[in-house]
Design a protein around this motif. Structure first.
Motif, PDB file in Angstrom:
ATOM      1  N   LEU A 120      48.026  38.323  64.191  1.00  0.00           N
ATOM      2  CA  LEU A 120      47.118  37.710  65.155  1.00  0.00           C
ATOM      3  C   LEU A 120      45.951  37.064  64.424  1.00  0.00           C
ATOM      4  O   LEU A 120      45.372  37.644  63.497  1.00  0.00           O
ATOM      5  CB  LEU A 120      46.573  38.761  66.131  1.00  0.00           C
ATOM      6  CG  LEU A 120      47.433  39.141  67.329  1.00  0.00           C
ATOM      7  CD1 LEU A 120      46.699  40.189  68.169  1.00  0.00           C
ATOM      8  CD2 LEU A 120      47.782  37.931  68.194  1.00  0.00           C
ATOM      9  N   PHE A 121      45.594  35.851  64.870  1.00  0.00           N
ATOM     10  CA  PHE A 121      44.450  35.143  64.306  1.00  0.00           C
ATOM     11  C   PHE A 121      43.491  34.766  65.423  1.00  0.00           C
ATOM     12  O   PHE A 121      43.910  34.460  66.554  1.00  0.00           O
ATOM     13  CB  PHE A 121      44.906  33.880  63.571  1.00  0.00           C
ATOM     14  CG  PHE A 121      45.687  34.148  62.309  1.00  0.00           C
ATOM     15  CD1 PHE A 121      45.038  34.310  61.096  1.00  0.00           C
ATOM     16  CD2 PHE A 121      47.068  34.246  62.344  1.00  0.00           C
ATOM     17  CE1 PHE A 121      45.752  34.562  59.937  1.00  0.00           C
ATOM     18  CE2 PHE A 121      47.796  34.499  61.189  1.00  0.00           C
ATOM     19  CZ  PHE A 121      47.129  34.655  59.982  1.00  0.00           C
ATOM     20  N   LEU A 122      42.202  34.774  65.103  1.00  0.00           N
ATOM     21  CA  LEU A 122      41.170  34.264  66.005  1.00  0.00           C
ATOM     22  C   LEU A 122      40.655  32.964  65.418  1.00  0.00           C
ATOM     23  O   LEU A 122      39.922  32.966  64.420  1.00  0.00           O
ATOM     24  CB  LEU A 122      40.020  35.262  66.157  1.00  0.00           C
ATOM     25  CG  LEU A 122      40.140  36.353  67.211  1.00  0.00           C
ATOM     26  CD1 LEU A 122      38.873  37.190  67.220  1.00  0.00           C
ATOM     27  CD2 LEU A 122      40.392  35.765  68.594  1.00  0.00           C
ATOM     28  N   PRO A 212      35.665  35.911  75.699  1.00  0.00           N
ATOM     29  CA  PRO A 212      36.530  35.471  74.597  1.00  0.00           C
ATOM     30  C   PRO A 212      37.364  36.610  74.033  1.00  0.00           C
ATOM     31  O   PRO A 212      36.942  37.778  74.062  1.00  0.00           O
ATOM     32  CB  PRO A 212      35.526  34.953  73.555  1.00  0.00           C
ATOM     33  CG  PRO A 212      34.239  35.608  73.894  1.00  0.00           C
ATOM     34  CD  PRO A 212      34.242  35.789  75.377  1.00  0.00           C
ATOM     35  N   PRO A 213      38.561  36.311  73.520  1.00  0.00           N
ATOM     36  CA  PRO A 213      39.383  37.345  72.878  1.00  0.00           C
ATOM     37  C   PRO A 213      38.690  37.842  71.608  1.00  0.00           C
ATOM     38  O   PRO A 213      37.889  37.120  70.992  1.00  0.00           O
ATOM     39  CB  PRO A 213      40.688  36.613  72.563  1.00  0.00           C
ATOM     40  CG  PRO A 213      40.301  35.170  72.480  1.00  0.00           C
ATOM     41  CD  PRO A 213      39.194  34.987  73.466  1.00  0.00           C
ATOM     42  N   VAL A 214      39.009  39.074  71.201  1.00  0.00           N
ATOM     43  CA  VAL A 214      38.328  39.663  70.042  1.00  0.00           C
ATOM     44  C   VAL A 214      39.300  40.149  68.967  1.00  0.00           C
ATOM     45  O   VAL A 214      38.889  40.429  67.843  1.00  0.00           O
ATOM     46  CB  VAL A 214      37.418  40.837  70.478  1.00  0.00           C
ATOM     47  CG1 VAL A 214      36.297  40.338  71.364  1.00  0.00           C
ATOM     48  CG2 VAL A 214      38.225  41.922  71.201  1.00  0.00           C
ATOM     49  N   LYS A 215      40.586  40.251  69.290  1.00  0.00           N
ATOM     50  CA  LYS A 215      41.542  40.779  68.318  1.00  0.00           C
ATOM     51  C   LYS A 215      42.075  39.672  67.415  1.00  0.00           C
ATOM     52  O   LYS A 215      42.370  38.574  67.876  1.00  0.00           O
ATOM     53  CB  LYS A 215      42.705  41.468  69.035  1.00  0.00           C
ATOM     54  CG  LYS A 215      42.315  42.721  69.795  1.00  0.00           C
ATOM     55  CD  LYS A 215      43.535  43.351  70.448  1.00  0.00           C
ATOM     56  CE  LYS A 215      43.163  44.618  71.211  1.00  0.00           C
ATOM     57  NZ  LYS A 215      44.343  45.252  71.846  1.00  0.00           N
ATOM     58  N   GLY A 216      42.216  39.994  66.136  1.00  0.00           N
ATOM     59  CA  GLY A 216      42.796  39.038  65.204  1.00  0.00           C
ATOM     60  C   GLY A 216      41.888  38.745  64.031  1.00  0.00           C
ATOM     61  O   GLY A 216      40.676  39.004  64.065  1.00  0.00           O
TER      62      GLY A 216
END
Length: 248
Positions: A120-122, A212-216
């Motif tokens: 996973l990337f942010l 906003p998403p936080v994983k990655g």
């Protein structure tokens, strides 16, 4: 006198119609994403392992359909996978099918969670600056009158978009923004993929749905490009098509 009365009636009707015009700034849009898989496979395996591509085409349907939801409120949009579809693609790893994209249009800032194989990337970056050319062509999508705009991104990818100014949030599916209204239709003809809104719902958005998403692993768009390019440097056309799909 009759002409004067007729003119007054027309003015009153126009005013009444204007008062009932609805401009949305919050809600949810369902997008249907449709890919011509056979054309993608032809491009991926062109001049390399034709027999492998032909074998995959026999096993898979010509078109892959998936759904995404775009939540919007003011200048914030949140794009994520929607309802699932039963098809014969479940065993395949398709790029961009798990994308989650948060965009603050006011700050021109975007955070995208992207899965690249098992990682996973942010992607944390500014919004893409797209030089749109608005045309006079119109089309109705999900009940909204839309106008066409064209652009070229990533140096060579031709984009056709249809937007409506009845939804004032200037967002769209994936990372496509920058028009004077919401993009409800999007086509990348040479990349064999389209996104079209199937419905627009006036939903109240809870604050937790627009975070906003936080994983990655946090990277910029340039950093993500570098990671994928290095990982797939020996993958030929397959690697190039995969990279484009991830970076859209």
């Amino acid at each position: 006198m009759k002409k004067l009365l007729l003119y007054i009636c027309l003015l009153l009707c126009s005013a009444a119609q204007a008062q009932h015009t609805i401009f949305l700034d919050k809600g949810r849009i369902e997008f249907e994403k449709r890919q011509n898989v056979h054309s993608l496979l032809d491009e991926m395996w062109s001049g390399e392992v034709d027999s492998w591509g032909e074998m995959q085409k026999k096993q898979l349907s010509k078109f892959k359909t998936s759904y995404f939801d775009l939540y919007f409120s003011g200048n914030i949009t949140y794009y994520k996978p929607g309802r699932e579809v039963e098809d014969n693609f479940k065993q395949q790893e398709w790029p961009a099918e798990q994308n989650i994209i948060y965009t603050d249009l006011g700050q021109q800032h975007s955070i995208s969670q992207k899965k690249v194989f098992d990682k996973l990337f942010l992607q944390d970056d500014s919004t893409r600056n797209i030089r749109w050319k608005i045309t006079d062509e119109t089309r109705k999508i999900a009940g909204f009158d839309c106008r066409r705009a064209n652009a070229v991104i990533m140096d060579s990818i031709y984009v056709v978009a249809f937007y409506t100014d009845a939804i004032v949030t200037p967002g769209g599916p994936e990372s496509f923004t920058g028009l004077p209204g919401m993009i409800l239709g999007l086509a990348l003809p040479h990349e064999h993929v389209t996104w079209f809104a199937t419905k627009v719902l006036v939903d109240e958005q809870k604050p937790e749905t627009l975070k906003p998403p936080v994983k990655g692993n946090r990277v910029s768009s340039a950093g993500l490009t570098d990671v994928i390019t290095k990982a797939m440097k020996d993958w030929g056309n397959f690697g190039k098509v995969y990279l484009k799909s991830i970076l859209l």
